[in-house]
Design a protein around this motif. Sequence first.
Motif, PDB file in Angstrom:
ATOM      1  N   THR A   1       0.785  -1.234   0.000  1.00  0.00           N
ATOM      2  CA  THR A   1       0.000   0.000   0.000  1.00  0.00           C
ATOM      3  C   THR A   1       0.812   1.277   0.000  1.00  0.00           C
ATOM      4  OG1 THR A   1      -0.135  -0.151   2.422  1.00  0.00           O
ATOM      5  CG2 THR A   1      -1.957  -1.095   1.150  1.00  0.00           C
TER       6      THR A   1
ATOM      7  N   GLU B   1     -11.059   3.140  -0.953  1.00  0.00           N
ATOM      8  CA  GLU B   1     -11.592   4.195  -1.824  1.00  0.00           C
ATOM      9  C   GLU B   1     -12.661   4.993  -1.086  1.00  0.00           C
ATOM     10  OE1 GLU B   1     -12.882   1.923  -5.144  1.00  0.00           O
ATOM     11  OE2 GLU B   1     -10.887   1.835  -6.097  1.00  0.00           O
ATOM     12  N   GLU B   2     -13.489   4.286  -0.319  1.00  0.00           N
ATOM     13  CA  GLU B   2     -14.518   4.950   0.479  1.00  0.00           C
ATOM     14  C   GLU B   2     -13.870   5.819   1.556  1.00  0.00           C
ATOM     15  OE1 GLU B   2     -18.394   5.901   1.920  1.00  0.00           O
ATOM     16  OE2 GLU B   2     -17.613   5.173   0.005  1.00  0.00           O
TER      17      GLU B   2
ATOM     18  N   LYS C   1     -11.021   7.346   1.340  1.00  0.00           N
ATOM     19  CA  LYS C   1     -10.524   8.569   0.685  1.00  0.00           C
ATOM     20  C   LYS C   1     -11.649   9.570   0.494  1.00  0.00           C
ATOM     21  CE  LYS C   1      -6.655   6.543  -1.875  1.00  0.00           C
ATOM     22  NZ  LYS C   1      -6.123   6.211  -3.214  1.00  0.00           N
ATOM     23  N   ARG C   2     -12.825   9.069   0.123  1.00  0.00           N
ATOM     24  CA  ARG C   2     -13.965   9.957  -0.083  1.00  0.00           C
ATOM     25  C   ARG C   2     -14.402  10.602   1.227  1.00  0.00           C
ATOM     26  NH1 ARG C   2     -19.401   9.875  -0.042  1.00  0.00           N
ATOM     27  NH2 ARG C   2     -19.575   7.741   0.722  1.00  0.00           N
TER      28      ARG C   2
ATOM     29  N   ILE D   1      -9.976  -2.903  -0.952  1.00  0.00           N
ATOM     30  CA  ILE D   1      -9.677  -1.793  -1.875  1.00  0.00           C
ATOM     31  C   ILE D   1     -10.877  -0.859  -1.980  1.00  0.00           C
ATOM     32  CG2 ILE D   1      -9.219  -1.229  -4.297  1.00  0.00           C
ATOM     33  CD1 ILE D   1      -7.492  -3.788  -4.403  1.00  0.00           C
ATOM     34  N   HIS D   2     -12.077  -1.447  -2.029  1.00  0.00           N
ATOM     35  CA  HIS D   2     -13.293  -0.618  -2.059  1.00  0.00           C
ATOM     36  C   HIS D   2     -13.402   0.218  -0.786  1.00  0.00           C
ATOM     37  CE1 HIS D   2     -17.429   0.636  -2.728  1.00  0.00           C
ATOM     38  NE2 HIS D   2     -17.728   0.186  -1.521  1.00  0.00           N
TER      39      HIS D   2
END
Length: 651
Positions: A202, A240-241, A243-244, A236-237
């Motif tokens: 990562t 991404e969440e 980061k949002r 990974i999902h």
Amino acid sequence: MPNDKITITFPDGSEKQYPKGVTGYEVAESISKGLAREALSVTLDDEILDLDRPIERDGTITINTWNSEDGKYTFWHSSAHLLAEAIQELYPDAKFGIGPPIENGFYYDIDFGDKSVGQDDLDKIEKKIIEKARQKSGFERKPVTKEEALSFYKEKGNEYKVDLIKDLEDGNITFYTQGDFTDLCRGPHIPNTGLVKAVKLTNVAGAYWRGDVDSEQLTRIYGISFPKQKLLEEYIHKMEEAKRRDHKKLGKELKLFMMDQMVGQGLPVWLPNGTIIRRTLESFLREEQKKRGYKEVITPHIGNLELYKTSGHYPYYRESQYNPIQVDDEEYMLKPMNCPHHHRIYSNELHSYRDLPLRLAEFGSVYRYEQSGELNGLSRVRGFTQDDAHIYCTHEQLKREIKNCLDLTQFVFSIFDMPVDIRLSFRDDNEEKYGGEDEYWERAEREIKEVADEEGLDYKIARGEASFYGPKIDFIIRDAIGRKWQLGTVQVDYVMPERFDLTYIGSDNEKHRPVIIHRAPFGSMERFCSILIEHFAGDFPVWLAPVQVKMIPIADDFNEYAYQCAAKLKEHDVRVEVDDRSEQIGGKIRDAETSKIPYMLIVGGNEAEDGTVSVRRHKEGDIGTFDFSDFISNLIDEIDSKRVPDHSNSN
């Protein structure tokens, strides 16, 4: 005839006898073959063991699978070794430092010599890890003497491992080997590398050897691994969440706080919207504390150095504190903790047993030196506010007061719909880390455990995680996307009453030492707010939202009615704004949605004539037209009940 049987106790309290030397795998298989297939390691009392380690004594055993913390610990520990094995093949001259599992994954600190390894190299390292994993190599444990261990790494020219071995006790040193890679390691490990099916490296960062800025800087490679590819995809999902939901991004968009180089690194400045959230949280806890008999105090931002020497904060945490400030012929420090100030307040007058418990509370600002590379928005700062409280009580009152603290802390987190895990943080065998007498520590740990058992808490004991002055109960919350954060704490302290010579007059007219409970549900207000922003993705429940209602007139002709409605809302302490810009109605609604304002009240001719409002709810759209007085009544009920919206898919 010697007893060749041992008694194994299982988590449900049941017991079973096994031959001495039985392995963890055999114990798991005796329960079910399916469990044996899923097993990664076992935990015997507080020690995690390889599945093939012989068990020679009685104890309580837990079979660790992927779904347990100790199982993941084992899995990620073995994955760190896989990373090192892959690095060894790709970069034969690399020298290895330490490679532990961490809360989410693992890392390894590596000296690549004159080679530069960065993000662009991670893909090929990942491929090599999977290639090595597919060889299904077992992890072979081998006890070695200190001389053998030193000789092995001196021959390899690895000064980092030699440095580690010098601190180890002869007779307690082990190597583990999988495939062509051998590492200094105490274990435990999974049965074989083939269980690792998916891996993601990562990040790459710099790390000083043993955290010493004067030592060599190594390359730290972070990674995470899973027993199934699907689990990696879910991770990974989730990232991404995350980061949002990043609080730094949302903090800027929603105008909650700012960081300013001229003000100073790690010193957040709260903007009006963020200040509303902070003050609302403080008011909520203040009201709860008032109900529960706390008295609020205020202490200075600096203190005499002697205060912190007496408490022990200066010698124990010196590296994380700012340098003393010379004032006349004395030295002062930026306050690193509120505790010593509260102890002096207690000392300000003579106390009887009838005065206890005395509960002192403060939202006190403290200052710690954090290296610039460790600073991170609100979650890691140099100046922050703690919701500290210190309870001074008799020994007879202690357990009841701990229970009261547990009740308050669990109530606080329930308001935010945050599930809580409990950890009992006890001391380990490193006596240099702790102050106070053994008998006090033993008593405090016993009492904390008794309370946890009496309250039916599902807890885990973590040795080595205690504060220097006492054991504690730590609260680990899980946010909306499943991440864990250590927040609230309840600590029992027999040390500070001795250091500060705190006393009370008992019913026997003799002096006695009180016991101190340190308690902070939120912990750092800054860190808690960072977690809250990400938990709700900025879509705060109405009671916390900086702007709770946006009045949106569809044309200038209806501005007056919008302001009339706003005035009535303000009479009920509702935070309301009027968007009276000469903009299209669609644009006003979009702006309110982007700002994550819970309620938008659209008003035009019909609403002004009928005394109604057309209501839009953030994320839900139009929910209908309401009599304005009914809307106010419903809104106040939602605010007072502190209702939490569904935040799992917040936009």
